[in-house]
Design a protein around this motif. Structure first.
Motif, PDB file in Angstrom:
ATOM      1  N   LEU A 186       0.821  -1.280   0.125  1.00 21.28           N
ATOM      2  CA  LEU A 186       0.112  -0.096   0.064  1.00 21.28           C
ATOM      3  C   LEU A 186       0.822   1.267   0.012  1.00 21.28           C
ATOM      4  CD1 LEU A 186      -3.060  -1.059   2.198  1.00 21.28           C
ATOM      5  CD2 LEU A 186      -3.161  -0.922  -0.193  1.00 21.28           C
ATOM      6  N   ARG A 236       2.955   1.796  -2.397  1.00 26.32           N
ATOM      7  CA  ARG A 236       3.044   1.700  -3.626  1.00 26.32           C
ATOM      8  C   ARG A 236       1.876   2.629  -4.295  1.00 26.32           C
ATOM      9  NH1 ARG A 236       5.964  -2.686  -6.669  1.00 26.32           N
ATOM     10  NH2 ARG A 236       4.765  -1.893  -8.120  1.00 26.32           N
ATOM     11  N   PRO A 237       2.167   3.422  -5.393  1.00 27.80           N
ATOM     12  CA  PRO A 237       1.141   4.265  -6.132  1.00 27.80           C
ATOM     13  C   PRO A 237      -0.147   3.331  -6.654  1.00 27.80           C
ATOM     14  CG  PRO A 237       3.067   4.445  -7.317  1.00 27.80           C
ATOM     15  CD  PRO A 237       3.463   3.687  -6.212  1.00 27.80           C
ATOM     16  N   ALA A 238       0.298   2.067  -7.142  1.00 26.20           N
ATOM     17  CA  ALA A 238      -0.539   0.878  -7.761  1.00 26.20           C
ATOM     18  C   ALA A 238       0.070  -0.324  -7.443  1.00 26.20           C
ATOM     19  CB  ALA A 238      -1.030   1.434  -9.155  1.00 26.20           C
ATOM     20  N   ALA A 294      -1.943  -3.852 -11.867  1.00 26.45           N
ATOM     21  CA  ALA A 294      -3.456  -3.093 -12.178  1.00 26.45           C
ATOM     22  C   ALA A 294      -3.124  -1.609 -12.102  1.00 26.45           C
ATOM     23  CB  ALA A 294      -4.284  -3.622 -10.981  1.00 26.45           C
ATOM     24  N   THR A 295      -4.119  -0.978 -12.613  1.00 27.25           N
ATOM     25  CA  THR A 295      -3.768   0.573 -12.524  1.00 27.25           C
ATOM     26  C   THR A 295      -4.125   1.362 -11.151  1.00 27.25           C
ATOM     27  OG1 THR A 295      -6.085   0.962 -13.543  1.00 27.25           O
ATOM     28  CG2 THR A 295      -4.346   0.605 -14.962  1.00 27.25           C
ATOM     29  N   SER A 296      -4.823   0.726 -10.402  1.00 26.50           N
ATOM     30  CA  SER A 296      -5.134   1.145  -9.193  1.00 26.50           C
ATOM     31  C   SER A 296      -5.773   0.175  -8.032  1.00 26.50           C
ATOM     32  CB  SER A 296      -6.460   2.188  -9.316  1.00 26.50           C
ATOM     33  OG  SER A 296      -7.594   1.606  -9.404  1.00 26.50           O
ATOM     34  N   PHE A 297      -5.560   0.327  -6.770  1.00 24.99           N
ATOM     35  CA  PHE A 297      -5.838  -0.544  -5.850  1.00 24.99           C
ATOM     36  C   PHE A 297      -7.514  -0.664  -5.643  1.00 24.99           C
ATOM     37  CE2 PHE A 297      -1.699   0.638  -4.084  1.00 24.99           C
ATOM     38  CZ  PHE A 297      -1.287  -0.528  -3.703  1.00 24.99           C
ATOM     39  N   SER A 298      -7.953  -1.715  -5.620  1.00 25.67           N
ATOM     40  CA  SER A 298      -9.449  -2.026  -5.318  1.00 25.67           C
ATOM     41  C   SER A 298      -9.703  -2.558  -3.842  1.00 25.67           C
ATOM     42  CB  SER A 298      -9.927  -3.003  -6.219  1.00 25.67           C
ATOM     43  OG  SER A 298     -11.381  -3.469  -5.997  1.00 25.67           O
TER      44      SER A 298
END
Length: 145
Positions: A62, A64-66, A70-74
């Protein structure tokens, strides 16, 4: 393709860990809950090790930026403790204590050729379907003023 392959390898590693630790064996799990009889504390060490690895892993990931694939965290948007969460957690614990299986541990146990994991997986699937059906019906009902 790389996301599917990585998910497969991660699941394989998780399942292998459950098998090696004995957590796919319901007797070992049930012995953890048998304080007055043949208590087996090894599940506490498995859970403690898992919590330690997860705590370190979440802090590293967490930050990290992503995610890597994947492009983003879910992440869950809801953080409140409500009746559904507490009730579901209680049912999970009761089912685990009665059957000796949890959803994660039953998957590798399905490959052992025994009927118990198959019965548990069937009951779990039916329960999930029933909850989804009830929630869909509740959502369709008109709201009382």
């Amino acid at each position: 393709m790389i996301r599917i392959a990585s998910a497969f390898l991660i699941g394989l590693l998780f399942g292998a860990g459950l098998l090696l630790s004995g957590m796919a064996n319901p007797a070992k799990v049930l012995n953890f809950f048998d304080f007055a009889g043949s208590w087996d504390p090894s599940l506490a060490f498995v859970m403690g090790g898992a919590l330690l690895v997860a705590a370190i892993g979440y802090r590293l990931v967490l930050a990290r930026p992503a995610p890597a694939l994947a492009t983003s965290f879910s992440l869950p948007a809801r953080t409140a403790l409500d009746g559904r969460l507490i009730g579901g957690s209680a049912l999970f614990g009761i089912g685990w204590g009665i059957a000796g299986f949890c959803p994660g541990g039953v998957v590798p146990a399905l490959g052992l050729g025994r009927i118990e994991p198959l019965a548990f997986a069937g009951a779990l699937t039916a329960a999930i379907a029933a909850v989804r059906l009830l929630e869909a019906r509740r959502a369709q009902r008109p709201q009382a003023a």
